[in-house]
Design an enzyme around this catalytic site. Structure first.
Site, PDB file in Angstrom:
ATOM      1  N   HIS A 129       0.836  -1.206   0.000  1.00 44.85           N
ATOM      2  CA  HIS A 129       0.000   0.000   0.000  1.00 44.85           C
ATOM      3  C   HIS A 129       0.870   1.257   0.000  1.00 44.85           C
ATOM      4  O   HIS A 129       0.662   2.177  -0.795  1.00 44.85           O
ATOM      5  CB  HIS A 129      -0.938   0.029   1.213  1.00 44.85           C
ATOM      6  CG  HIS A 129      -1.547   1.394   1.404  1.00 44.85           C
ATOM      7  ND1 HIS A 129      -2.579   1.863   0.634  1.00 44.85           N
ATOM      8  CD2 HIS A 129      -1.196   2.402   2.231  1.00 44.85           C
ATOM      9  CE1 HIS A 129      -2.851   3.115   0.994  1.00 44.85           C
ATOM     10  NE2 HIS A 129      -2.028   3.465   1.954  1.00 44.85           N
ATOM     11  N   HIS A 134       1.303   5.169  -2.704  1.00 46.80           N
ATOM     12  CA  HIS A 134       1.649   6.583  -2.448  1.00 46.80           C
ATOM     13  C   HIS A 134       2.817   7.125  -3.242  1.00 46.80           C
ATOM     14  O   HIS A 134       2.826   8.295  -3.614  1.00 46.80           O
ATOM     15  CB  HIS A 134       1.985   6.768  -0.959  1.00 46.80           C
ATOM     16  CG  HIS A 134       0.783   6.759  -0.077  1.00 46.80           C
ATOM     17  ND1 HIS A 134      -0.040   7.855   0.074  1.00 46.80           N
ATOM     18  CD2 HIS A 134       0.255   5.792   0.710  1.00 46.80           C
ATOM     19  CE1 HIS A 134      -1.020   7.562   0.913  1.00 46.80           C
ATOM     20  NE2 HIS A 134      -0.869   6.300   1.311  1.00 46.80           N
ATOM     21  N   GLU A 175      -5.749   9.938   0.003  1.00 42.53           N
ATOM     22  CA  GLU A 175      -6.052   8.494   0.014  1.00 42.53           C
ATOM     23  C   GLU A 175      -7.192   8.059  -0.912  1.00 42.53           C
ATOM     24  O   GLU A 175      -7.089   7.022  -1.564  1.00 42.53           O
ATOM     25  CB  GLU A 175      -6.390   8.021   1.437  1.00 42.53           C
ATOM     26  CG  GLU A 175      -5.225   8.022   2.403  1.00 42.53           C
ATOM     27  CD  GLU A 175      -4.262   6.836   2.237  1.00 42.53           C
ATOM     28  OE1 GLU A 175      -4.481   5.981   1.367  1.00 42.53           O
ATOM     29  OE2 GLU A 175      -3.265   6.809   2.978  1.00 42.53           O
ATOM     30  N   SER A 194      -4.128   1.333  -4.718  1.00 40.46           N
ATOM     31  CA  SER A 194      -3.477   0.109  -4.234  1.00 40.46           C
ATOM     32  C   SER A 194      -4.474  -0.970  -3.833  1.00 40.46           C
ATOM     33  O   SER A 194      -4.080  -2.026  -3.369  1.00 40.46           O
ATOM     34  CB  SER A 194      -2.577   0.440  -3.034  1.00 40.46           C
ATOM     35  OG  SER A 194      -3.361   0.918  -1.958  1.00 40.46           O
TER      36      SER A 194
HETATM   37 FE   LIG Z   1      -2.024   5.368   2.821  1.00 40.99          FE
END
Ligand SMILES: [Fe+2]
Length: 256
Positions: A129, A134, A175, A194
């Site tokens: 993730h 990110h 996010e 993700s």
């Molecule tokens: Fe995150």
């Protein structure tokens, strides 16, 4: 007097206290195989459903290299580009530590990866993730600047006793944001990029609300951390999200 003593005796926590060695050599062949499986599955699933700078970031940072990325190698590309670098942490860090890290262009990455029988595990962010979700967008200059600004806003919000405002802003921008690109709805947020299940769900489900993004709405819209989101905020473009968040001052955020 008592309070003064207590305050003096309690060590202040700094983000550096949460950093651990990545110990890349401790990842097993199975860990690397899980990364490769997650990576291949997610790239195929996303296709062109994600904003194009995300795909550029994957290439630029050579994330398609087999195996769990070594943070030092990643930082050697990322840091000269946008000033961001990754550090390893053992798990979730407290919000004030997380925002302090972001404010210094430091991104914490879990030093572990999920197991094969938990491929769609949602709860604790692992290195798949953190890195796949990110880091590609932290190679994009404007998104990188926006993420740092969210960190600064987070610190200000916590100091004012209003940390939840910044947490909601973070959630609906970094996010779980959606954004249009050439008129088409795309994934922008790392939590969606993700996620095997939620990436499609966020774009295609008829059972969710998709509302226009504004910083006011982001700051005030609750979120779920244990299930798919019931609503997503959609901006007209990645650039709109960045511009709106960068224009937000701590004072304005606290008054929204
Ligand atoms: Fe995150």
């Amino acid at each position: 007097m008592l309070q003064e003593t207590i305050t003096r005796d309690l060590p202040l926590q700094h983000w550096q206290d949460f950093v651990v060695p990545q110990r890349w050599e401790a990842f097993t062949d199975e860990d690397h195989a899980v990364w490769d499986l997650l990576f291949a599955r997610q790239v195929e699933l996303l296709g062109s459903r994600v904003v194009s700078p995300f795909l550029d970031g994957i290439d630029l940072l050579r994330l398609s290299h087999p195996g769990v990325p070594e943070l030092a190698e990643l930082n050697a590309i990322l840091e000269p580009r946008t000033g961001w670098r990754t550090v390893a942490v053992p798990g979730l860090v407290p919000d004030e530590i997380f925002f302090a890290m972001l404010s210094e262009r430091i991104f914490p990455v879990g030093n572990f990866i999920r197991t094969r029988d938990q491929l769609d595990y949602l709860e604790a962010p692992d290195c798949f993730h953190d890195l796949f979700g990110h880091i590609p967008m932290l190679a994009h200059h404007d998104f990188a600047e926006m993420t740092q600004h969210v960190g600064r806003l987070g610190i200000a919000a916590i100091e004012a006793g209003e940390g939840a405002r910044a947490a909601r802003l973070y959630w609906h921008s970094v996010e779980f944001a959606l954004a249009k690109e050439a008129g088409e709805l795309k994934i922008l947020g790392a939590g969606l990029a993700s996620s095997f299940g939620e990436s499609h769900f966020s774009l295609e489900s008829d059972e969710v609300e998709r509302l226009p993004f504004s910083v006011e709405r982001a700051v005030n819209t609750p979120y779920r951390h244990d299930a798919f989101q019931p609503r997503y905020l959609v901006s007209e473009s990645l650039e709109e999200t960045v511009a709106e968040v960068l224009a937000l001052t701590p004072e304005h955020m606290l008054a929204l």
